[in-house]
Design an enzyme around this catalytic site. Structure first.
Site, PDB file in Angstrom:
ATOM      1  N   ARG A  27       0.645  -1.155   0.149  1.00  0.00           N
ATOM      2  CA  ARG A  27       0.075  -0.069  -0.035  1.00  0.00           C
ATOM      3  C   ARG A  27       0.743   1.311  -0.047  1.00  0.00           C
ATOM      4  O   ARG A  27       1.886   1.219   0.747  1.00  0.00           O
ATOM      5  CB  ARG A  27      -0.892  -0.069   1.076  1.00  0.00           C
ATOM      6  CG  ARG A  27      -1.988  -0.877   1.228  1.00  0.00           C
ATOM      7  CD  ARG A  27      -3.175  -0.723   2.466  1.00  0.00           C
ATOM      8  NE  ARG A  27      -2.437  -1.147   3.642  1.00  0.00           N
ATOM      9  CZ  ARG A  27      -2.037  -0.525   4.513  1.00  0.00           C
ATOM     10  NH1 ARG A  27      -1.936   1.102   4.247  1.00  0.00           N
ATOM     11  NH2 ARG A  27      -1.434  -0.721   5.783  1.00  0.00           N
ATOM     12  N   LYS A  47      -9.403  -2.328   1.258  1.00  0.00           N
ATOM     13  CA  LYS A  47      -9.316  -1.106   2.053  1.00  0.00           C
ATOM     14  C   LYS A  47     -10.006   0.066   1.566  1.00  0.00           C
ATOM     15  O   LYS A  47     -10.517   1.064   2.545  1.00  0.00           O
ATOM     16  CB  LYS A  47      -7.769  -0.731   2.373  1.00  0.00           C
ATOM     17  CG  LYS A  47      -7.014  -1.670   2.787  1.00  0.00           C
ATOM     18  CD  LYS A  47      -7.467  -2.376   4.131  1.00  0.00           C
ATOM     19  CE  LYS A  47      -6.278  -3.417   4.739  1.00  0.00           C
ATOM     20  NZ  LYS A  47      -6.592  -4.104   5.770  1.00  0.00           N
ATOM     21  N   SER A 101      -2.161  -3.582  10.821  1.00  0.00           N
ATOM     22  CA  SER A 101      -1.546  -4.715  10.051  1.00  0.00           C
ATOM     23  C   SER A 101      -0.326  -5.293  10.055  1.00  0.00           C
ATOM     24  O   SER A 101       0.404  -4.809  10.682  1.00  0.00           O
ATOM     25  CB  SER A 101      -1.360  -4.035   8.685  1.00  0.00           C
ATOM     26  OG  SER A 101      -2.659  -3.476   7.853  1.00  0.00           O
ATOM     27  N   ALA A 102      -0.490  -6.593   9.847  1.00  0.00           N
ATOM     28  CA  ALA A 102       0.583  -7.533  10.290  1.00  0.00           C
ATOM     29  C   ALA A 102       1.082  -7.760  11.627  1.00  0.00           C
ATOM     30  O   ALA A 102       2.263  -7.786  12.061  1.00  0.00           O
ATOM     31  CB  ALA A 102       1.704  -7.318   9.231  1.00  0.00           C
ATOM     32  N   CYS A 103      -0.058  -7.353  12.494  1.00  0.00           N
ATOM     33  CA  CYS A 103       0.239  -7.720  13.887  1.00  0.00           C
ATOM     34  C   CYS A 103      -0.543  -8.542  14.709  1.00  0.00           C
ATOM     35  O   CYS A 103      -0.563  -8.614  15.920  1.00  0.00           O
ATOM     36  CB  CYS A 103      -0.171  -6.220  14.650  1.00  0.00           C
ATOM     37  SG  CYS A 103       0.929  -4.926  14.565  1.00  0.00           S
ATOM     38  N   THR A 134      -4.794 -12.071  11.873  1.00  0.00           N
ATOM     39  CA  THR A 134      -5.297 -13.570  10.941  1.00  0.00           C
ATOM     40  C   THR A 134      -4.692 -14.577  12.151  1.00  0.00           C
ATOM     41  O   THR A 134      -5.612 -15.482  12.271  1.00  0.00           O
ATOM     42  CB  THR A 134      -4.404 -13.549   9.699  1.00  0.00           C
ATOM     43  OG1 THR A 134      -4.730 -12.654   8.716  1.00  0.00           O
ATOM     44  CG2 THR A 134      -4.586 -14.759   9.050  1.00  0.00           C
ATOM     45  N   ASP A 165      -9.795  -9.563   8.879  1.00  0.00           N
ATOM     46  CA  ASP A 165      -9.259  -8.071   8.544  1.00  0.00           C
ATOM     47  C   ASP A 165     -10.506  -6.909   8.773  1.00  0.00           C
ATOM     48  O   ASP A 165     -10.259  -5.969   9.220  1.00  0.00           O
ATOM     49  CB  ASP A 165      -8.877  -8.096   7.105  1.00  0.00           C
ATOM     50  CG  ASP A 165      -8.256  -6.977   6.971  1.00  0.00           C
ATOM     51  OD1 ASP A 165      -7.120  -6.383   7.857  1.00  0.00           O
ATOM     52  OD2 ASP A 165      -8.209  -6.451   5.791  1.00  0.00           O
ATOM     53  N   ARG A 218       1.610  -3.767  19.081  1.00  0.00           N
ATOM     54  CA  ARG A 218       2.941  -4.263  19.355  1.00  0.00           C
ATOM     55  C   ARG A 218       3.589  -3.374  20.293  1.00  0.00           C
ATOM     56  O   ARG A 218       4.047  -2.204  19.731  1.00  0.00           O
ATOM     57  CB  ARG A 218       3.962  -4.427  18.294  1.00  0.00           C
ATOM     58  CG  ARG A 218       3.615  -5.708  17.297  1.00  0.00           C
ATOM     59  CD  ARG A 218       4.539  -5.708  15.940  1.00  0.00           C
ATOM     60  NE  ARG A 218       4.455  -6.976  15.328  1.00  0.00           N
ATOM     61  CZ  ARG A 218       4.747  -8.124  15.431  1.00  0.00           C
ATOM     62  NH1 ARG A 218       5.704  -8.407  16.363  1.00  0.00           N
ATOM     63  NH2 ARG A 218       4.546  -9.272  14.705  1.00  0.00           N
TER      64      ARG A 218
END
Length: 658
Positions: free
Chosen positions: A114, A272, A314-316, A319, A339, A471
């Site tokens: 993105r 998105k 995202s990516a934390c 999923t 998501d 995080r």
């Protein structure tokens, strides 16, 4: 010498004759002296069968972009197979031999994520898009583009951008077709890669048009920005135009205009762009919520089932949590979505959620049989991988799969490095990754072994709790509960997390990411907060409880204090028990913490430092309060609701007494 008008008329007349002879469709091109007609071939579908507003959108787009052919998707299996076969023949997709109907796509290395810096919201006034920041401060809560500037940018990019290409018309439903919670879009694109991915991520085809009737839809226009013939060959057979990339939104007219990038979040406009940026505006206007949240159902040994939504950047780990394999005996987790959640209160005041997508567009690196066995089972077939590595025996590979890949396997990286190994470095001495950090799998949700039986329920599933997280290596406990709804809104507004590879940021910087929505707000964040706060005033509503979690706290040796993954079911167990009203929490300065012994730690393979997991150092929280205040003052400024400012002041007062 004949006039310009006469020459145009002659050319137009000849074109009309040729077109009629070849059974081509004629469009009238506006803006010329004599309604210059342009011909193209409709190779699939029938324009005449479409409702007038859909037909007009196609006509206007074709007039602007000037494709050679138009293909209206019908949503059939045969059509999808044909498009996939063509992509293989073009060298865009490559079969992954070890699996059924799995494919690899490698993009131009300049088009891999993105592009937040080029993602824009166009409204008449800047303040409709984002708060006016403090003097001298760059706004980070949305990028505004004036209507005039957007029109100029469109005219600079789109005229003739699809010459030589096929224009694909994709009717799609976000959410189950026909559900009162769903919305419909029409995406126009010159990328068949986008078309086959939209088949996975949304519900595509004729049934969508039947449900739409003469109703409203979101207009989505996309082009890779490379008319044929191209001036330079496409890298990896992946046409894109990074220098001219733009992802723009017009919330008032429900339009998305994307140019130059073929990568998922920039080109799969149902994701998105529609499901968050445009949908958040629709939700504000209609009284519901469109959120960057997973949805999962959790059932305890007694058979009691609750659904929760969780918002992480995202990516934390969204999923991984959505497809958790719980370690507590007798517990079962089922996935509704990983998501995005659309949430509306029903007539009884219960908040119900649907997953507007029909597929998972997950980050590949870090996904493994250890971290997410359900995702690994899901991607065994009918999956499109982007920018991963492959082995010589036709298997997939990325960072995180080392333990389940034969030691003697020959790996080819996403950048075509043959015989890749983990110590490989580039000319500058920097490590070379096997897969891009933001490499993806696009896979049908229905293939997930633990997909929830109600995942396509037209009325949605009832939500008991909202969970926020990110995080946070220090200071933030494993879990705590908001004191009330207003405090919960404050917790969402104050989410902070280390940056991820899902956008163009460098990693490890702790960033403010309110509601995990920072890149996805479709309107002014201050107004977004007011929208959330407004639900408390409606006494008939049954508001979910709000929690914050942090799986990523580390000790002084930089080791994680909590094992995470399936063990996170222990935290969900505590959350669900709180939703059931159990007296297992005690009030602290930052919210309700678990009472000693209330968190089920039975059977953990290794002992955890409970005290350090839940420690709330006064100096850390004093600094946290100040950094959040600075952020609110600089970024939200005068648009910060008084209720949120009051919550911050109350937190500061409680921390001072720690």
């Amino acid at each position: 010498m004949p006039s310009l008008a006469v020459n145009i008329l002659r050319r137009s007349t000849g074109l009309i004759k040729t077109a009629l002879a070849n059974n081509h469709r004629l469009f009238k091109m506006p803006g010329t002296m004599c309604n210059y007609a342009r011909a193209f071939s409709v190779v699939h579908g029938n324009l005449d069968n479409l409702q007038p507003s859909v037909r007009k959108f196609i006509v206007d787009s074709a007039n602007l972009c000037q494709p050679d052919k138009v293909h209206i998707l019908d949503g059939s299996v045969e059509e999808n197979k044909k498009l996939t076969k063509e992509l293989v023949e073009m060298g865009v997709l490559r079969p992954i031999r070890k699996y059924e109907n799995n494919y690899l796509c490698l993009t131009d290395p300049k088009d891999v994520a993105r592009v937040e810096s080029k993602t824009l919201i166009s409204t008449p006034s800047e303040r409709e898009t984002r708060p006016i920041t403090a003097p001298g401060v760059k706004g980070k809560l949305g990028q505004w583009f004036s209507p005039k500037d957007l029109e100029n940018a469109v005219q600079e990019r789109f005229p003739g951008c699809m010459k030589g290409r096929t224009m694909y018309v994709i009717p799609f439903s976000m959410g189950p077709v026909g559900s009162p919670l769903s919305k419909i879009g029409i995406e126009i694109t010159d990328s068949s890669y986008v078309a086959v991915n939209m088949y996975i991520m949304t519900r595509v085809g004729g049934k969508v048009l039947d449900v739409l009737g003469d109703g409203e839809f979101v207009k989505c226009l996309h082009s890779v920005g490379q008319p044929l013939p191209m001036e330079k060959p496409a890298v990896n057979n992946w046409p894109c135009n990074p220098e001219k990339t733009m992802i723009a939104h017009r919330p008032a007219s429900r339009e998305i205009i994307s140019f130059g990038s073929g990568y998922g979040g920039n080109s799969l406009l149902g994701k998105k762009c529609f499901a968050l940026r445009i949908a958040s505006c629709i939700a504000r206007d209609e009284g519901w919520l469109a959120e960057h949240m997973l949805i999962l159902g959790i059932t305890n040994p007694q058979g009691v089932k609750r659904y929760v939504c969780a918002a992480f950047p995202s990516a934390c780990g969204k999923t991984n949590l959505a497809m958790m394999n719980p370690t507590i005996p007798g517990y079962k987790v089922e996935c509704v979505g990983d998501d995005i959640a659309w949430l509306k209160f029903d007539k009884n005041g219960v908040l119900r959620a649907i997953n507007p997508e029909s597929g998972f567009f997950g980050v590949a690196p870090g996904t493994s049989n250890k971290t997410n066995p359900m995702a690994m089972a899901t991607i065994k077939k009918n999956t499109i991988f982007t920018n991963i590595a492959v082995t010589d025996d036709g298997d997939i590979f990325w960072e995180g799969l080392e333990d389940q890949t034969p030691k003697d396997a020959k790996i080819t990286s996403w950048l075509h490095h043959e015989n890749w190994h983990k110590d490989m470095k580039n000319a500058e001495g920097k490590p070379i990754a096997a897969a891009h950090p933001n490499s993806r799998f696009c896979t049908p949700a229905k293939q997930c072994p633990i997909i929830d039986p109600q995942w396509e329920s037209s009325e949605g599933v009832p939500i008991s709790a909202f969970i926020f997280g990110g995080r946070r290596p220090q200071g933030v406990p494993l879990v705590y509960e908001a004191l009330d709804w207003k405090h919960g809104v404050y917790i969402g507004a104050s989410v902070r997390s280390e940056a991820t590879a899902a956008a163009e940021h460098a990693g490890k910087e702790v960033m403010h990411d309110p509601f995990a929505m920072r890149p996805f707000f479709g309107y002014n964040f201050g107004d977004y907060l007011k929208h959330w706060l407004s639900f408390e005033k409606k006494k008939e509503l049954k508001l979910p409880k709000v929690f914050h979690v942090n799986w990523f706290r580390k000790d002084k040796n930089n080791k994680f204090l909590w094992p995470g993954f399936g063990e996170n079911s222990r935290v969900l167990d505590w959350i669900i028990r709180r939703c059931e009203g159990e007296d297992i929490a005690e009030k602290s300065a930052i919210g309700y913490l678990p009472k000693k012994g209330s968190l089920n730690l039975d059977g953990l393979e290794s002992e955890v430092n409970y005290k350090e997991l839940f420690d709330t150092p006064k100096d850390f929280w004093e600094k946290e309060v100040q950094e959040i205040r600075n952020y609110f003052n600089e970024q939200v400024n005068e648009d910060l609701p008084k209720e949120v400012a009051d919550e911050l002041a109350s937190l500061e007062q409680r921390v001072s007494k720690m």
